[in-house]
Scaffold this active site. Structure first.
Site, mmCIF file in Angstrom:
data_model
loop_
_atom_site.group_PDB
_atom_site.id
_atom_site.type_symbol
_atom_site.label_atom_id
_atom_site.label_comp_id
_atom_site.label_asym_id
_atom_site.label_seq_id
_atom_site.Cartn_x
_atom_site.Cartn_y
_atom_site.Cartn_z
ATOM 1 N N ASN A 218 0.849 -1.206 0.000
ATOM 2 C CA ASN A 218 0.000 0.000 0.000
ATOM 3 C C ASN A 218 0.877 1.247 0.000
ATOM 4 O OD1 ASN A 218 -2.273 1.589 -0.010
ATOM 5 N ND2 ASN A 218 -2.700 1.354 2.176
ATOM 6 N N GLU B 159 1.229 -3.257 -5.100
ATOM 7 C CA GLU B 159 0.837 -1.884 -4.782
ATOM 8 C C GLU B 159 2.033 -1.071 -4.279
ATOM 9 O OE1 GLU B 159 -3.226 0.328 -3.281
ATOM 10 O OE2 GLU B 159 -2.765 -1.658 -2.456
ATOM 11 N N ASP C 177 -1.871 -10.232 -4.062
ATOM 12 C CA ASP C 177 -3.072 -9.723 -3.429
ATOM 13 C C ASP C 177 -4.187 -10.056 -4.412
ATOM 14 O OD1 ASP C 177 -5.246 -8.398 -2.470
ATOM 15 O OD2 ASP C 177 -4.353 -6.388 -2.529
ATOM 16 N N ASN D 8 -7.353 -9.977 -3.898
ATOM 17 C CA ASN D 8 -8.553 -9.170 -3.697
ATOM 18 C C ASN D 8 -9.827 -10.006 -3.725
ATOM 19 O OD1 ASN D 8 -8.355 -6.332 -3.079
ATOM 20 N ND2 ASN D 8 -7.193 -6.108 -4.982
ATOM 21 N N HIS E 282 -2.128 -4.309 4.858
ATOM 22 C CA HIS E 282 -1.919 -5.734 4.637
ATOM 23 C C HIS E 282 -0.739 -6.211 5.489
ATOM 24 C CE1 HIS E 282 -4.305 -6.266 0.785
ATOM 25 N NE2 HIS E 282 -4.236 -4.955 0.869
#
Length: 263
Positions: free
Chosen positions: A9, A35, A148, A150, A246
């Site tokens: 992130n 990310e 990730d 999602n 995360h």
């Protein structure tokens, strides 16, 4: 062989929160990041290129958005940036490193939580990605897909599963896609091979003290080809420090039991 996956992130934010200090003692052979939210030119500081690692960053065209990375102790035989699909590649969502007959992938699956347009893109991504995954199963290589995703697969994978059945990440269509991935195509969720416990999460909302109350989702995991199953030793989620919304997730493989030559 230790392979860690982590949605940062924002890799610069994670670095300020001590992620690379932790990573220096972690002992991973390969680190996959999603990310990154940074361009390669913004990541020239040595903190983003740890000594002893070959570092590859796949950026999104949009600054401060998406992006993937792979850091590896061993120099890969080949590195692939992107899927050859502009909509995904412009967002830096796919990076692959090959070591002998083993491929390690850093993947950032689109999120559909912002609305119908992005959910439609996520479904398109899934539709286009599945044939590629089927092709991997037939090419004679072994794969570790660090992502990730999602998406959660089963009620055990998120705290409030009943309330989220109509929300992106736990939609019936997404769970059905994962059913196909595992049950028909033959991939394996490596974490569940060694840990069947509930409340094992890797992402928490920043709202409502979700992390403190462990109201989370398990969105980050290593999907592997069946030939690697005998080599799975351990899988763990690191939650002692907060580097992102995360948590880093680690897969340990016994190289002596891997059905693949990585040299």
């Amino acid at each position: 062989m230790r392979i860690t996956t982590f949605n940062a992130n924002g890799i610069r934010s994670a670095a300020r929160k001590g992620f690379f200090d932790w990573f220096a003692d972690h002992g991973a052979d390969v680190l996959c990041i999603q990310e990154t939210k940074a361009q390669d030119a913004q990541l020239q500081d040595s903190v983003f290129r740890p000594e002893g690692y070959y570092c590859y960053y796949c950026d999104a065209e949009k600054k401060g958005y998406s992006g993937t990375a792979i850091l590896s102790r061993r120099e890969p035989d080949r590195v692939q940036f992107g899927l050859g699909w502009e909509a995904a590649d412009s967002e830096g969502r796919y990076l692959q490193a090959d070591f002998g007959r083993l491929s390690v992938i850093s993947l950032y699956m689109p999120s559909g939580s912002s609305g119908e347009v992005r959910q439609a893109f996520k479904f398109e991504f899934l539709d286009r990605f599945l044939p590629l995954l089927k092709g991997f199963r037939a090419d004679g290589r072994e794969y570790v897909i660090c992502a990730d995703w999602n998406m959660c697969h089963k009620p055990i994978d998120l705290k409030n599963w009943r309330a989220n059945q109509k929300n992106s990440g736990f939609l019936p269509e997404e769970r059905a896609w994962l059913d196909t991935l595992y049950d028909k195509v033959g991939y394996v969720d490596s974490f569940r091979l060694v840990n069947q416990q509930p409340e094992q999460y890797s992402w928490w909302s920043n709202r409502g003290q979700a992390r403190a109350r462990n109201v989370g989702w398990r969105l980050d995991y290593h999907v592997i080809t069946p030939g690697l199953v005998p080599a799975v030793k351990a899988a763990s989620i690191y939650t002692d420090a907060f580097f992102s919304d995360h948590a880093p997730v680690t897969l340990d493989l016994d190289a002596g039991l891997m059905s693949v030559d990585t040299k």
